[in-house]
Design a protein around this motif. Structure first.
Motif, mmCIF file in Angstrom:
data_model
loop_
_atom_site.group_PDB
_atom_site.id
_atom_site.type_symbol
_atom_site.label_atom_id
_atom_site.label_comp_id
_atom_site.label_asym_id
_atom_site.label_seq_id
_atom_site.Cartn_x
_atom_site.Cartn_y
_atom_site.Cartn_z
ATOM 1 N N ASP A 31 0.831 -1.207 0.000
ATOM 2 C CA ASP A 31 0.000 0.000 0.000
ATOM 3 C C ASP A 31 0.871 1.266 0.000
ATOM 4 N N ALA A 32 2.034 1.169 0.655
ATOM 5 C CA ALA A 32 2.929 2.337 0.710
ATOM 6 C C ALA A 32 3.477 2.681 -0.670
ATOM 7 N N ILE A 33 3.561 1.689 -1.562
ATOM 8 C CA ILE A 33 4.085 1.944 -2.912
ATOM 9 C C ILE A 33 2.986 2.508 -3.815
ATOM 10 N N LEU A 34 1.752 2.071 -3.597
ATOM 11 C CA LEU A 34 0.654 2.492 -4.474
ATOM 12 C C LEU A 34 0.412 4.005 -4.348
ATOM 13 N N PRO A 35 0.002 4.648 -5.445
ATOM 14 C CA PRO A 35 -0.033 6.118 -5.466
ATOM 15 C C PRO A 35 -1.208 6.746 -4.703
ATOM 16 N N GLN A 36 -2.134 5.932 -4.200
ATOM 17 C CA GLN A 36 -3.240 6.436 -3.358
ATOM 18 C C GLN A 36 -4.194 7.369 -4.095
ATOM 19 N N THR A 37 -4.296 7.204 -5.406
ATOM 20 C CA THR A 37 -5.298 7.991 -6.109
ATOM 21 C C THR A 37 -6.687 7.441 -5.821
ATOM 22 N N GLN A 38 -6.782 6.168 -5.407
ATOM 23 C CA GLN A 38 -8.053 5.501 -5.093
ATOM 24 C C GLN A 38 -8.958 5.472 -6.323
ATOM 25 N N CYS A 39 -8.346 5.374 -7.500
ATOM 26 C CA CYS A 39 -9.121 5.525 -8.735
ATOM 27 C C CYS A 39 -9.864 4.257 -9.129
ATOM 28 N N GLY A 40 -9.429 3.097 -8.633
ATOM 29 C CA GLY A 40 -10.116 1.861 -8.943
ATOM 30 C C GLY A 40 -9.848 1.303 -10.324
ATOM 31 N N GLN A 41 -8.885 1.856 -11.057
ATOM 32 C CA GLN A 41 -8.597 1.341 -12.396
ATOM 33 C C GLN A 41 -8.063 -0.087 -12.345
ATOM 34 N N CYS A 42 -7.517 -0.471 -11.201
ATOM 35 C CA CYS A 42 -6.972 -1.819 -11.024
ATOM 36 C C CYS A 42 -8.078 -2.865 -10.945
ATOM 37 N N GLY A 43 -9.333 -2.395 -10.746
ATOM 38 C CA GLY A 43 -10.436 -3.336 -10.617
ATOM 39 C C GLY A 43 -10.833 -3.576 -9.164
ATOM 40 N N PHE A 44 -10.188 -2.881 -8.243
ATOM 41 C CA PHE A 44 -10.527 -3.002 -6.826
ATOM 42 C C PHE A 44 -10.985 -1.639 -6.315
ATOM 43 N N PRO A 45 -11.810 -1.639 -5.283
ATOM 44 C CA PRO A 45 -12.345 -0.340 -4.833
ATOM 45 C C PRO A 45 -11.344 0.444 -3.990
ATOM 46 N N ALA A 53 -5.337 -7.760 -2.287
ATOM 47 C CA ALA A 53 -5.465 -8.776 -3.321
ATOM 48 C C ALA A 53 -4.090 -9.222 -3.819
ATOM 49 N N MET A 54 -3.176 -8.246 -3.938
ATOM 50 C CA MET A 54 -1.831 -8.591 -4.387
ATOM 51 C C MET A 54 -1.124 -9.447 -3.358
ATOM 52 N N ALA A 55 -1.311 -9.110 -2.084
ATOM 53 C CA ALA A 55 -0.626 -9.853 -1.020
ATOM 54 C C ALA A 55 -1.099 -11.297 -0.970
ATOM 55 N N THR A 56 -2.358 -11.538 -1.336
ATOM 56 C CA THR A 56 -2.876 -12.904 -1.286
ATOM 57 C C THR A 56 -2.805 -13.569 -2.664
ATOM 58 N N GLY A 57 -2.150 -12.929 -3.602
ATOM 59 C CA GLY A 57 -1.942 -13.531 -4.915
ATOM 60 C C GLY A 57 -3.164 -13.501 -5.812
ATOM 61 N N LYS A 58 -4.162 -12.678 -5.458
ATOM 62 C CA LYS A 58 -5.375 -12.620 -6.284
ATOM 63 C C LYS A 58 -5.298 -11.555 -7.362
ATOM 64 N N ALA A 59 -4.238 -10.730 -7.305
ATOM 65 C CA ALA A 59 -4.102 -9.703 -8.343
ATOM 66 C C ALA A 59 -2.642 -9.620 -8.756
ATOM 67 N N ASP A 60 -2.425 -9.133 -9.964
ATOM 68 C CA ASP A 60 -1.059 -9.034 -10.478
ATOM 69 C C ASP A 60 -0.484 -7.655 -10.140
ATOM 70 N N ILE A 61 0.826 -7.510 -10.346
ATOM 71 C CA ILE A 61 1.488 -6.251 -9.947
ATOM 72 C C ILE A 61 1.368 -5.155 -10.996
ATOM 73 N N ASN A 62 0.786 -5.484 -12.174
ATOM 74 C CA ASN A 62 0.819 -4.505 -13.276
ATOM 75 C C ASN A 62 -0.573 -3.966 -13.605
ATOM 76 N N GLN A 63 -1.339 -3.638 -12.559
ATOM 77 C CA GLN A 63 -2.706 -3.182 -12.814
ATOM 78 C C GLN A 63 -2.926 -1.734 -12.408
ATOM 79 N N CYS A 64 -1.855 -1.014 -12.094
ATOM 80 C CA CYS A 64 -2.028 0.350 -11.568
ATOM 81 C C CYS A 64 -1.450 1.373 -12.539
#
Lengths: 176, 517
Positions: A31-45, A53-64
């Motif tokens: 979360d500290a790396i993510l830009p905190q725009t909260q835009c939801g483009q990754c598919g998560f709210p 989702a990334m920590a539990t392997g449910k999402a990939d690292i290239n969705q932001c």
């Protein structure tokens, strides 16, 4: 024997409560790396749910998209996985922008206020709304709900305060 | 009696070229038809305009107030009418425009009422606020608000007031001429600063290539009512850097990342001392400064120019360029910034306008790869490892660059000057510094957005809970009022049954697992 078992059990039980890890530290680090725009483009709210989702392997690292290539590199380094280019399904990186409400058109419906993830829009029912520029993350979430299309995304212009020195491009003398 | 001099590490000695602009006295530049006063002339927050378009302003009238702590006011340099508050090109490496207050002069040069302040009887805090409202910022080049540096802080924290008359950059002579012609006023300014800081010692450091300035300052010091020691330092760039001057004169080093006040020294440019004197003893805000116009010009000299004067006016006064002009620098050849156009106004930080020609400033030879000769490290006055900084900045390895104390770099250009491969090293450091600062800002913005998002989520959750509670209350009121309905009876029976089941289970647990005690 049973006394010892109880003693150890009690100690373990106490430790479980006393040293409880409230949240997954991995989620925090992502979360500290993510830009905190909260835009939801990754598919998560929001950024935190994507981190979870990334920590539990449910999402990939290239969705932001707002995090860009650099964000993906940082995530890859943190998670110990290979870098991969941004997944185009989630959009493309855009220049940082601010939402601007055309105050002549705004009808005061409050839909954008409800959509804004960082409470950056000020207004009340049937009153004109306005964006607090210093708080806007440029997530674009307010644009779609507006029934009168009075919100536009304006790229932030470079000024004397935000200007950066460019990477020096110097012609190297040919050695041969 | 000679004061011991402790040389700083490194340094270079480029050709001085100062004598060309010291042949004639400081000339007061005529009032231009139009002046452009930028709101951002100092380090910190830009000033906030307090006049409107169409207002008539008088010379010295405050036209923009300090906004925030690190900020100073801006003033009308002459009387006239405000014609616009709009973007105008400013001296900045980006070549971008910035908000300026445009004033069309009426030629009357009519002053506001100027009120002198007796600094001996005035509260220090009042004096500091007064200097902020008088727009005083450091005239040595960085333009840091002077009043902030005049905060004595913990009593007696500043022992030494150091006047910096180093002026080590080639070509520039504005401080030299200020000391030659205005030495007594400079020391009157020092008297004010000494009083505000409760400083014990007043020292002035001047490079030995300015004998006239040294003589004038010594003469003025003799007539002073407090002891001032004029110390001659060897001519070696960048002796005029605050940290280098402190090392030369006190033998002490400012700690990495620290300030000169950390070791009890407050350093001010001699021009700043003069401006403080004008502000306190004459009630005149900072609306003019001495500017050297030199290089490829007809008659190089120093002008006392109004802040906001377009540099083309000064260039016209200095006569036609004898050679084709290849560019303009604000500042000297080592640290100056390129000016893209000549409508750019003189600002508080404008010490010199240097006109270039191919003969005076031949274009740099093409860069060759770094051969790791470490000549740059020998020349670095901040005792850094420029070759390592270059390596890490070039590969965008910013953490490493910071490990090598990138932010202690004063961007003096000694490393590029001695580099046998002609690598523009400072450009890499500037790039890395601005990239790191931008990232820090981005991180702060992200953290701020995260906390706002989290408080929003918490607020939504709280509102939902409160709404549910309200509904439940309403429902409870309704049920107690109304007679029990069959549906309610059935629910009650179900709850009762569940309670019974739980009781039985509890009893079973106790019977099957008796206490081991």
């Amino acid at each position: 024997m049973s006394g010892l078992a109880i003693l150890l059990g009690a100690a373990l039980g106490y430790a479980a409560v006393r040293f409880k890890v409230k949240e997954d530290p991995m989620v925090e680090q992502i979360d500290a790396i993510l830009p905190q725009t909260q835009c939801g483009q990754c598919g998560f709210p929001g950024c935190k749910p994507y981190a979870e989702a990334m920590a539990t392997g449910k999402a990939d690292i290239n969705q932001c998209p707002p995090g860009g290539e650099e964000g993906i590199r940082k995530l890859a380094a943190l998670m110990g996985v290979e870098f991969k280019p941004l997944n185009a399904e989630h959009g493309e990186p855009k220049p940082k922008s601010l939402a601007v409400i055309d105050e002549n058109i705004c009808i005061g419906c409050t839909l954008c206020i409800q959509a804004c993830p960082v409470d950056a829009i000020l207004g009340a029912a049937k009153q004109m709304h306005t964006v607090i520029a210093s708080e806007c993350t440029g997530c674009e979430l307010c644009v779609a709900p507006c029934p009168v299309d009075c919100i536009s995304m304006v790229p932030i212009a470079e000024n004397v305060a935000t200007w950066k020195w460019k990477y020096p491009l110097i012609p190297l003398k040919a050695l041969h | 009696m000679t004061h011991p001099i402790q040389n700083f590490h490194g340094g270079v000695h480029p050709e001085e070229n100062k004598q060309v602009s010291t042949q004639s006295p400081i000339r007061v530049a005529p009032i231009p038809q139009q002046v452009f006063v930028p709101l951002r002339q100092h380090i910190g927050e830009p000033a906030r305009p307090c006049v409107a378009v169409g207002d008539r302003v008088r010379k010295g009238q405050i036209i923009a107030k300090a906004d925030g702590y690190i900020s100073v006011a801006a003033h009308a340099p002459t009387s006239g009418t405000v014609t616009a508050i709009a973007l105008h090109p400013v001296p900045h490496p980006s070549g971008l425009s910035d908000p300026c207050i445009h004033i069309t002069a009426d030629g009357k040069d009519e002053w506001i009422e100027r009120i002198a302040v007796d600094y001996r009887t005035t509260n220090i805090s009042t004096l500091r606020n007064h200097l902020r409202d008088m727009g005083i910022a450091g005239l040595g080049g960085a333009a840091f608000p002077t009043f902030i540096k005049l905060n004595p802080g913990a009593a007696g924290a500043v022992k030494t007031l150091l006047l910096n008359g180093g002026e080590c950059e080639p070509w520039i002579s504005c401080d030299d001429m200020t000391m030659r012609e205005r030495a007594a006023e400079v020391l009157q300014g020092a008297a004010i600063m000494r009083c505000m800081l409760h400083a014990d010692t007043v020292l002035a450091g001047i490079e030995d290539n300015k004998p006239e300035a040294i003589a004038a300052m010594r003469e003025a010091a003799r007539n002073c009512d407090f002891p001032v020691e004029i110390i001659v330092v060897p001519t070696l760039y960048p002796s005029g850097g605050a940290k280098q001057m402190i090392k030369l004169i006190t033998g002490r080093e400012v700690p990495s990342g620290g300030r000169s006040t950390d070791i009890g020294v407050a350093t001010f440019n001699v021009g700043t001392a003069y401006a403080v004197h004008r502000a306190i003893n004459h009630g005149e805000p900072l609306i003019s400064r001495v500017v050297t116009v030199t290089g490829n010009v007809g008659r190089a000299q120093n002008f006392d120019a109004l802040i906001g004067t377009p540099i083309q006016e000064l260039l016209a006064l200095a006569g036609d360029a004898p050679e084709p002009v290849t560019g303009y620098l604000m500042g000297g050849p080592m640290m100056g910034i390129e000016l893209a156009q000549t409508e750019i106004p003189v600002v508080k930080a404008t010490n010199c306008i240097l006109v270039k020609s191919d003969r005076l400033f031949p274009p740099p030879p093409r860069a060759l790869p770094c051969i790791r000769c470490t000549r740059c490290a020998d020349a670095c006055p901040a005792e850094l490892q420029p070759q390592e900084l270059y390596w890490h900045a070039r590969s965008k390895n910013f953490d490493k660059a910071q490990d090598y104390q990138l932010f202690d770099c004063i961007e003096c250009g000694c490393c590029s000057y001695v580099c046998p491969s002609h690598i523009p090293l400072v450009q890499y450091y500037r790039y890395a510094k601005s990239e790191i600062s931008a990232r820090e800002k981005e991180q702060q913005a992200a953290d701020h957005a995260r906390s706002r998002h989290e408080s929003r989520l918490m607020r939504i959750e709280r509102e939902q809970r409160e709404r549910a509670e309200k509904l439940a209350m309403k429902a409870a009121v309704k049920t107690s009022d109304a007679p029990a309905r069959p549906a309610d009876d059935a629910k009650k029976a179900a709850i009762q049954a569940a309670i019974e089941r739980a009781k039985i289970q509890q009893a079973d647990n106790v019977n099957n697992h008796p206490s081991t005690k």
